[in-house]
Design an enzyme around this catalytic site. Sequence first.
Site, mmCIF file in Angstrom:
data_model
loop_
_atom_site.group_PDB
_atom_site.id
_atom_site.type_symbol
_atom_site.label_atom_id
_atom_site.label_comp_id
_atom_site.label_asym_id
_atom_site.label_seq_id
_atom_site.Cartn_x
_atom_site.Cartn_y
_atom_site.Cartn_z
ATOM 1 N N ARG A 25 0.822 -1.225 0.000
ATOM 2 C CA ARG A 25 0.000 0.000 0.000
ATOM 3 C C ARG A 25 0.853 1.271 0.000
ATOM 4 N NH1 ARG A 25 -2.402 -3.671 -1.146
ATOM 5 N NH2 ARG A 25 -4.290 -4.560 -0.247
ATOM 6 N N SER A 45 -11.533 -0.441 3.314
ATOM 7 C CA SER A 45 -10.729 -0.673 4.513
ATOM 8 C C SER A 45 -10.090 0.621 4.985
ATOM 9 C CB SER A 45 -9.631 -1.702 4.222
ATOM 10 O OG SER A 45 -10.196 -2.943 3.864
ATOM 11 N N GLU A 71 -5.174 3.752 5.952
ATOM 12 C CA GLU A 71 -4.987 3.481 4.529
ATOM 13 C C GLU A 71 -5.583 4.594 3.680
ATOM 14 O OE1 GLU A 71 -5.741 -0.610 3.455
ATOM 15 O OE2 GLU A 71 -6.630 -0.012 1.543
#
Length: 286
Positions: free
Chosen positions: A161, A212, A282
């Site tokens: 990520r 998420s 995130e």
Amino acid sequence: MKIENNFDLTNYNSYKIKAACNRAFFPANEADFIEIFKNSGLDNKVIIGGGYNIIFSKDHYEEDFIMLGENYSSITLEPDNVVVCEAGVSTIVLTEFALTNSLSGVEIFYDIPSSLGGAVVMNAGASGEEIKDILVKVRYLDLTDMKVKEINKEDIGYEYRNSLFQRETNKVVLKVWLQLHPKNADEIKDKMETVKEARWAKQPKEHPNAGSVFKRPPGHYVGPMIDELKLKGFRIGGAEVSKKHGGFIVNVDNATGMDIINVIKHVQAMVKERFGVDLEIEQRII
């Protein structure tokens, strides 16, 4: 290039947070990007794609917003099964384009809401597959010298990520090349539907959300920690930890960006206290 004043951003973020900006620019080609940034770079500007992974912390922005959506979303097929996408192409459009051409490699992104530009910046993925796995190269505008450049995947420094483009925000992703491979269309369709069905069974689709919230910390899973802390349903204002999946926060009743951020802070504090784990967000807070 289209320019809108006093632009309502509510439908340009998947949380459906009510917000607005003074001006919104809709670039349609590379020349438009250069025109937007040529005098002052990123100063007083915010770039967003489909708005799928962002949290607006304010209800009004003085900054100019650069919108990368349908206005910059051509998709073409080149020889040897290479698909070329402008940054505003959505992952849903990409997966359907690949299916139409009997090409495999992007099925996992079906029903994951993201623009290709955003997916490349954050190295989006699921179930062990990431966008970097199929990426060939990226074309971008370097705001340090206002030149359009290309970079191969191997030089982007991909991590979980994370990427060069996330660490160096003076590089604006314009176009990406993806290497796919031929496969029977029925098999591709089956995988897409299986992925979607599994996702809909686990994730909250009944309320606006942005997927998420936290990165998966090494050695831990976010959902089980939140379950153990009985934080499902924890609510501040109109924002709530999803009762269906603890890793999601949902807008159940006209949540503000600060409602969502305060829920995040509470979850982070509880997880830190109980497990000694620092949860990293995130999503991008603007």
